[in-house]
Design a protein around this motif. Structure first.
Motif, mmCIF file in Angstrom:
data_model
loop_
_atom_site.group_PDB
_atom_site.id
_atom_site.type_symbol
_atom_site.label_atom_id
_atom_site.label_comp_id
_atom_site.label_asym_id
_atom_site.label_seq_id
_atom_site.Cartn_x
_atom_site.Cartn_y
_atom_site.Cartn_z
ATOM 1 N N LEU A 237 0.839 -1.190 0.000
ATOM 2 C CA LEU A 237 0.000 0.000 0.000
ATOM 3 C C LEU A 237 0.878 1.246 0.000
ATOM 4 C CD1 LEU A 237 -2.956 1.008 0.275
ATOM 5 C CD2 LEU A 237 -2.575 1.045 2.744
ATOM 6 N N SER A 238 0.500 2.235 -0.807
ATOM 7 C CA SER A 238 1.270 3.463 -0.901
ATOM 8 C C SER A 238 1.138 4.267 0.387
ATOM 9 C CB SER A 238 0.788 4.293 -2.090
ATOM 10 O OG SER A 238 1.422 5.545 -2.106
ATOM 11 N N ARG B 142 -11.455 4.841 3.117
ATOM 12 C CA ARG B 142 -12.833 4.729 3.588
ATOM 13 C C ARG B 142 -13.719 5.791 2.925
ATOM 14 N NH1 ARG B 142 -16.032 7.372 6.702
ATOM 15 N NH2 ARG B 142 -14.382 8.845 7.252
ATOM 16 N N GLN B 143 -13.209 7.012 2.844
ATOM 17 C CA GLN B 143 -13.987 8.089 2.238
ATOM 18 C C GLN B 143 -14.253 7.815 0.761
ATOM 19 O OE1 GLN B 143 -15.265 10.693 4.031
ATOM 20 N NE2 GLN B 143 -16.451 11.010 2.142
ATOM 21 N N PHE B 144 -13.255 7.261 0.068
ATOM 22 C CA PHE B 144 -13.437 6.960 -1.357
ATOM 23 C C PHE B 144 -14.539 5.935 -1.566
ATOM 24 C CE2 PHE B 144 -12.487 3.972 -4.799
ATOM 25 C CZ PHE B 144 -12.618 4.809 -5.898
ATOM 26 N N PRO C 147 -6.775 -3.462 1.719
ATOM 27 C CA PRO C 147 -6.825 -3.002 0.329
ATOM 28 C C PRO C 147 -5.778 -3.725 -0.515
ATOM 29 C CG PRO C 147 -5.724 -1.372 1.706
ATOM 30 C CD PRO C 147 -6.154 -2.478 2.626
ATOM 31 N N ILE C 148 -6.225 -4.304 -1.615
ATOM 32 C CA ILE C 148 -5.351 -5.034 -2.531
ATOM 33 C C ILE C 148 -5.339 -4.311 -3.868
ATOM 34 C CG2 ILE C 148 -4.905 -7.228 -3.680
ATOM 35 C CD1 ILE C 148 -4.567 -7.358 -0.693
ATOM 36 N N SER D 212 -0.998 5.213 -5.488
ATOM 37 C CA SER D 212 -1.401 6.352 -4.664
ATOM 38 C C SER D 212 -2.840 6.782 -4.926
ATOM 39 C CB SER D 212 -0.462 7.541 -4.915
ATOM 40 O OG SER D 212 -0.518 7.954 -6.275
ATOM 41 N N ASP D 213 -3.536 6.090 -5.841
ATOM 42 C CA ASP D 213 -4.919 6.422 -6.176
ATOM 43 C C ASP D 213 -5.844 5.411 -5.493
ATOM 44 O OD1 ASP D 213 -7.303 7.185 -7.226
ATOM 45 O OD2 ASP D 213 -6.640 7.200 -9.314
ATOM 46 N N PRO D 214 -6.783 5.853 -4.647
ATOM 47 C CA PRO D 214 -7.665 4.903 -3.936
ATOM 48 C C PRO D 214 -8.482 4.015 -4.864
ATOM 49 C CG PRO D 214 -7.802 7.085 -2.950
ATOM 50 C CD PRO D 214 -7.018 7.245 -4.218
ATOM 51 N N LYS D 215 -8.831 4.501 -6.058
ATOM 52 C CA LYS D 215 -9.660 3.686 -6.952
ATOM 53 C C LYS D 215 -8.894 2.513 -7.556
ATOM 54 C CE LYS D 215 -8.924 6.358 -11.222
ATOM 55 N NZ LYS D 215 -9.599 7.186 -12.255
ATOM 56 N N SER D 216 -7.569 2.459 -7.326
ATOM 57 C CA SER D 216 -6.770 1.343 -7.833
ATOM 58 C C SER D 216 -6.849 0.119 -6.926
ATOM 59 C CB SER D 216 -5.300 1.764 -7.977
ATOM 60 O OG SER D 216 -5.157 2.866 -8.849
ATOM 61 N N TYR D 217 -7.539 0.247 -5.799
ATOM 62 C CA TYR D 217 -7.550 -0.826 -4.799
ATOM 63 C C TYR D 217 -8.905 -1.518 -4.744
ATOM 64 C CZ TYR D 217 -3.120 1.025 -3.110
ATOM 65 O OH TYR D 217 -1.821 1.434 -3.016
ATOM 66 N N ARG D 218 -8.842 -2.768 -4.341
ATOM 67 C CA ARG D 218 -10.028 -3.576 -4.078
ATOM 68 C C ARG D 218 -10.021 -3.947 -2.593
ATOM 69 N NH1 ARG D 218 -9.035 -7.176 -7.319
ATOM 70 N NH2 ARG D 218 -10.439 -6.617 -9.027
ATOM 71 N N PRO D 219 -11.057 -3.576 -1.832
ATOM 72 C CA PRO D 219 -11.060 -3.890 -0.398
ATOM 73 C C PRO D 219 -11.445 -5.343 -0.144
ATOM 74 C CG PRO D 219 -13.039 -2.687 -0.980
ATOM 75 C CD PRO D 219 -12.221 -2.761 -2.227
ATOM 76 N N ILE D 220 -10.645 -6.023 0.649
ATOM 77 C CA ILE D 220 -10.905 -7.414 1.021
ATOM 78 C C ILE D 220 -11.265 -7.452 2.507
ATOM 79 C CG2 ILE D 220 -10.001 -9.761 1.111
ATOM 80 C CD1 ILE D 220 -10.289 -8.670 -1.706
#
Length: 320
Positions: free
Chosen positions: A108-109, A118-120, A217-218, A227-235
């Motif tokens: 994670l960056s 969380r906000q994203f 977040p993966i 560094s972009d939250p939309k690049s992650y998938r929450p597990i």
């Protein structure tokens, strides 16, 4: 004498990298590698002695060919056996694919924190709900007469013991004890777990502690911006007890649906003896039958963005 040795053979620090042998590199490969190195030294000696004979070079090429062929055979046999043994374990199978393809996890960056993530995702879900707020009311098909599930059956200690022993040896940070210890002590803990699960099912209440999950977040793809939250998938990692309760309820729900023939014929997900392979075979069969009949086959694929985020809880509860 010591000063003379230090002058002629000075001490110097040498760093080297320790290379771990591949999983398929066994004693047979080591023996072949030693034979290859001996053949290589023989070729070097022949060059230094200006030996015109090509016997040493021919022997080296033959030895190198045998060594490379052996490595390929060992690697192929290892992964084939490894993957065949994990056909019934999809999680382990995908981990093996990741290792085979050299895919690893990107950390994670440090440019984003938990609050930003969380906000994203809160904004993402709110956006989906706002976009579907004016959708038509969902339609429901009533179940046939006589298909009712008013009460769940009480669980038994034997059922719980069998489920616990079948668990994989992994847990999350919210578990009070590791899974291997739970399995070792299941005979002692089974009466308490049985009482807990029966109370939860009888009153229709899930304890708050069993609803808490650790979110990891993966990164969806190694090429994406970390560094972009939309690049992650929450597990979400739930506790073992929460998964056990979920499995107990799911088992009775699926049994009710099967006994009353309430599953659609083409519902393939989350059913025993059904999988994505079943869906692919069905589509392929339809295409081949259409082509054999002289018809034109067109395939239209629909990919829903944030499908699970758009599930309305009120609609889901109404369907249940």
């Amino acid at each position: 004498m010591t000063a003379l040795l230090k002058e002629q053979i000075p001490v110097r620090r040498v760093s080297y990298r320790v290379r771990v042998s591949s999983l398929w590199f066994d004693d047979e490969c080591r023996t072949a590698k030693r034979a290859l190195r001996l053949s290589e030294r023989a070729v070097r000696r022949a060059v230094l002695l200006s030996d015109a004979s090509s016997a040493a070079a021919a022997s080296y090429r033959s030895q190198r060919h045998r060594y490379v062929t052996l490595l390929r055979q060992k690697e192929s046999a290892f992964w084939s056996k490894h993957i065949d043994a994990q056909q019934s374990q999809p999680h382990q199978l995908w981990r093996s694919f990741d290792k085979l393809l050299g895919r690893g996890k990107t950390p994670l960056s440090s440019d984003i924190d938990a609050s930003a993530l969380r906000q994203f995702f809160d904004d993402k879900v709110a956006g989906v709900r706002a976009a579907t707020a004016r959708a038509d009311e969902p339609l429901f098909t009533p179940a046939p007469v006589g298909c009712e599930l008013r009460l769940f059956n009480p669980v038994t200690q034997t059922e719980i013991i069998e489920m616990v022993l079948a668990l994989p040896d992994k847990q999350c940070l919210s578990d009070p004890l590791p899974t291997w210890l739970l399995k070792k002590s299941v005979n002692v803990l089974a009466p308490f777990l049985c009482w807990l699960f029966c109370c939860s099912i009888e009153h229709g209440v899930v304890p708050s502690s069993m609803k808490s999950a650790y979110i990891t977040p993966i990164l969806k793809n190694v090429d994406l911006d970390s560094s972009d939250p939309k690049s992650y998938r929450p597990i979400s990692n739930l506790s073992v007890l929460s998964k056990l309760l979920e499995h107990l309820v799911s088992k009775q729900l699926v049994m009710y649906l099967l006994e009353n023939d309430l599953f659609p014929d083409l519902h393939l997900a989350y059913r025993s003896n059904h999988s994505t392979e079943t869906a692919v075979l069905k589509v392929l069969s339809d295409i081949l039958l259409a082509l054999d009949s002289g018809k034109l086959a067109l395939l239209s694929l629909l990919d829903l963005l944030a499908a699970f985020d758009s599930v309305d809880h009120d609609t889901l509860l109404q369907r249940l």
